[in-house]
Design a protein around this motif. Structure first.
Motif, PDB file in Angstrom:
ATOM      1  N   ARG A   8       0.736  -1.119  -0.170  1.00 12.54           N
ATOM      2  CA  ARG A   8       0.021  -0.078   0.134  1.00 12.54           C
ATOM      3  C   ARG A   8       0.964   1.153  -0.003  1.00 12.54           C
ATOM      4  O   ARG A   8       0.522   2.231  -0.703  1.00 12.54           O
ATOM      5  CB  ARG A   8      -0.872   0.053   1.273  1.00 12.54           C
ATOM      6  CG  ARG A   8      -2.123  -0.945   1.215  1.00 12.54           C
ATOM      7  CD  ARG A   8      -2.808  -1.018   2.394  1.00 12.54           C
ATOM      8  NE  ARG A   8      -3.233   0.082   2.961  1.00 12.54           N
ATOM      9  CZ  ARG A   8      -3.840   0.485   4.122  1.00 12.54           C
ATOM     10  NH1 ARG A   8      -3.855  -0.517   5.077  1.00 12.54           N
ATOM     11  NH2 ARG A   8      -4.230   1.664   4.535  1.00 12.54           N
ATOM     12  N   ILE A   9       1.852   1.030   0.929  1.00 10.30           N
ATOM     13  CA  ILE A   9       2.869   2.345   0.812  1.00 10.30           C
ATOM     14  C   ILE A   9       3.491   2.677  -0.582  1.00 10.30           C
ATOM     15  O   ILE A   9       3.601   3.785  -1.063  1.00 10.30           O
ATOM     16  CB  ILE A   9       3.887   2.098   1.907  1.00 10.30           C
ATOM     17  CG1 ILE A   9       3.360   1.792   3.270  1.00 10.30           C
ATOM     18  CG2 ILE A   9       4.798   3.271   1.698  1.00 10.30           C
ATOM     19  CD1 ILE A   9       4.226   1.572   4.405  1.00 10.30           C
ATOM     20  N   LEU A  10       4.053   1.414  -1.191  1.00 10.12           N
ATOM     21  CA  LEU A  10       4.732   1.427  -2.380  1.00 10.12           C
ATOM     22  C   LEU A  10       3.398   2.088  -3.323  1.00 10.12           C
ATOM     23  O   LEU A  10       4.141   2.843  -4.405  1.00 10.12           O
ATOM     24  CB  LEU A  10       5.113   0.205  -2.870  1.00 10.12           C
ATOM     25  CG  LEU A  10       6.106  -0.417  -1.808  1.00 10.12           C
ATOM     26  CD1 LEU A  10       6.712  -1.647  -2.575  1.00 10.12           C
ATOM     27  CD2 LEU A  10       7.291   0.581  -1.710  1.00 10.12           C
ATOM     28  N   SER A  11       2.254   1.443  -3.217  1.00  7.69           N
ATOM     29  CA  SER A  11       1.368   1.976  -4.552  1.00  7.69           C
ATOM     30  C   SER A  11       1.225   3.502  -4.282  1.00  7.69           C
ATOM     31  O   SER A  11       1.100   4.298  -5.182  1.00  7.69           O
ATOM     32  CB  SER A  11       0.137   1.264  -4.099  1.00  7.69           C
ATOM     33  OG  SER A  11       0.382  -0.148  -4.521  1.00  7.69           O
ATOM     34  N   ALA A  12       1.114   3.953  -3.061  1.00  3.60           N
ATOM     35  CA  ALA A  12       0.891   5.639  -2.894  1.00  3.60           C
ATOM     36  C   ALA A  12       2.222   6.406  -3.329  1.00  3.60           C
ATOM     37  O   ALA A  12       2.043   7.233  -4.339  1.00  3.60           O
ATOM     38  CB  ALA A  12       0.772   5.702  -1.389  1.00  3.60           C
ATOM     39  N   ILE A  13       3.305   5.792  -3.210  1.00  5.80           N
ATOM     40  CA  ILE A  13       4.665   6.343  -3.502  1.00  5.80           C
ATOM     41  C   ILE A  13       4.583   6.343  -5.161  1.00  5.80           C
ATOM     42  O   ILE A  13       4.926   7.447  -5.710  1.00  5.80           O
ATOM     43  CB  ILE A  13       5.634   5.698  -3.052  1.00  5.80           C
ATOM     44  CG1 ILE A  13       5.751   5.813  -1.604  1.00  5.80           C
ATOM     45  CG2 ILE A  13       7.126   6.271  -3.655  1.00  5.80           C
ATOM     46  CD1 ILE A  13       6.936   5.128  -0.618  1.00  5.80           C
ATOM     47  N   SER A  14       4.259   5.299  -5.749  1.00  8.86           N
ATOM     48  CA  SER A  14       4.201   5.038  -7.146  1.00  8.86           C
ATOM     49  C   SER A  14       3.295   5.986  -7.788  1.00  8.86           C
ATOM     50  O   SER A  14       3.438   6.628  -8.736  1.00  8.86           O
ATOM     51  CB  SER A  14       3.834   3.817  -7.641  1.00  8.86           C
ATOM     52  OG  SER A  14       3.885   3.587  -9.005  1.00  8.86           O
TER      53      SER A  14
END
Length: 408
Positions: free
Chosen positions: A303-309
């Protein structure tokens, strides 16, 4: 939540993989052998690796190019960390400098200082440490007592810090000092950076349970700092402290281990009285509980990576991840040592299972629960900033620091 790389991210990942395959040292059977070297040799290996990636343009990926970075995205940094984790290269010596001190310098240092100090930090020429914690302050950073008093064109520092990682080999450190005890504690703090090799600064390593001495006590005895090494306004140090602490939680959270993959590898081939450990009902029950937590953390990280992406800032998941992963890591390594029986008492890497990985991790794990904020601090962050619960009553909040009763 999207688990796939975008086309540009996939291209970047392929470039990283190709470069690492050609220039990095792979782990042997999943074991990072360089981490078993004496500390001095580890430091030299880390400096060599940092210079190599700096020269190749992979160091400090999100930093501006003018300061020694790549000028890349946060997602590219995540991809680099994911890929380099498969190799036996050391970068922990620079976690504090790159993840905490660097952002503070970018926010508060002069342009001349940034262009001088940051490339040296990015290339591994200098190592930095963080001088916040004190013996009498506990988890309340703002209760610090180290003083910085005006002296000519600078400041004279006296006091003590503790639990300072890497201070005994650091070249510079960022330090919080009390410059005005007559105002409430958060208002009388000023932020500086200091030469750790200068006169008046003494670092004394603290022997740890695992045999290492990574943490230090640091003493300041009339250590003089020129005013040009002040970061931010006089009395505005708490703002700088928050910058560092938020960066610290992201840096620590992104590296947080659970211990589950290592345990799963162990039980698959560890014989017990009734067969392999993985076939034992009690062991399987433990594995099931920890697998659920491990999978939950993995998808929370996604979820964090998706937000960062998508270009969004990371949410509160880093605090949640640390609160779950750090105790889990401690419990898993303790359990692994129990499963090893008498062999769990062997700490010689040449003789012990997995080079005494579980024994070392069990002894070091309590420190990880303190680094970047204790479990209690993480719970307060989640309660106040995520759930919107009221803050605890703080009797010393608006009281001049020199009038706060001892023990409040």
């Amino acid at each position: 939540m999207d688990f796939n790389d975008t086309p540009s991210e996939a291209k970047f990942r392929a470039q990283v993989r190709a470069w690492l395959k050609q220039h990095a040292t792979p782990k042997i059977n999943g074991v990072a052998a360089k981490r078993k070297l004496p500390e001095a040799q580890q430091l030299q290996a880390a400096k060599h690796w940092q210079k190599k990636i700096y020269d190749a343009g992979w160091a400090c990926i999100t930093w501006p190019k003018a300061y020694g970075g790549r000028g890349g995205t946060q997602m590219e940094l995540v991809i680099w960390r994911e890929e380099v984790a498969d190799y036996d290269e050391l970068d922990g010596f620079f976690t504090i400098g790159h993840g905490m001190c660097g952002p503070a310098l970018m926010a508060y240092a002069t342009e001349e200082q940034k262009r001088h100090l940051l490339p040296r930090l990015a290339s591994g020429e200098d190592v930095w440490c963080q001088l916040f914690s004190e013996p009498g302050a506990g988890s309340d950073v703002a209760a610090l007592k180290t003083r910085a008093d005006p002296c000519g064109n600078g400041w004279k520092v006296n006091g003590q810090k503790v639990w300072t990682s890497g201070a005994h080999f650091a070249d510079y450190g960022i330090v919080l000092c009390r410059t005005d005890p007559t105002v409430p504690k958060h208002q009388g703090i000023t932020f500086f950076f200091i030469d750790m090799k200068q006169e008046g600064v003494t670092a004394q390593p603290i022997k740890q349970a695992d045999g290492g001495a990574h943490f230090n006590e640091v003493f300041f005895n009339d250590a003089e700092i020129p005013d040009i090494q002040r970061l931010g306004e006089v009395g505005g140090g708490w703002k700088g402290a928050l910058t560092v602490l938020m960066s610290e939680r992201m840096a620590v959270g992104s590296l947080q281990a659970t211990g589950f993959p290592e345990l799963l590898s162990l039980v698959q081939r560890l014989p017990l009285e009734d067969g392999f450990a993985i076939d034992n009902a009690a062991v399987a029950d433990k594995l099931a509980d920890w697998y659920v937590k491990h999978a939950g953390l993995k998808h929370t990280n996604s979820r964090i990576l998706s937000a960062i992406s998508r270009g969004a800032p990371p949410g509160p998941e880093a605090s949640i991840g640390k609160l779950v992963a750090a105790p889990m890591n401690q419990d898993i390594n303790s359990y692994a040592v129990q499963l090893l029986g008498m062999n769990g008492m062997v700490t010689d890497p040449e003789l012990a299972e997995k080079q005494a990985h579980f024994q070392k991790e069990m002894l070091f794990a309590p420190g990880i629960r303190l680094a970047g904020g204790t479990d209690e601090v993480m719970r307060n962050i989640i309660a106040e900033q995520v759930l919107g619960m009221p803050q605890d009553k703080r009797d010393d909040k608006d009281v001049p620091f020199n009038e706060v009763p001892v023990g409040v």
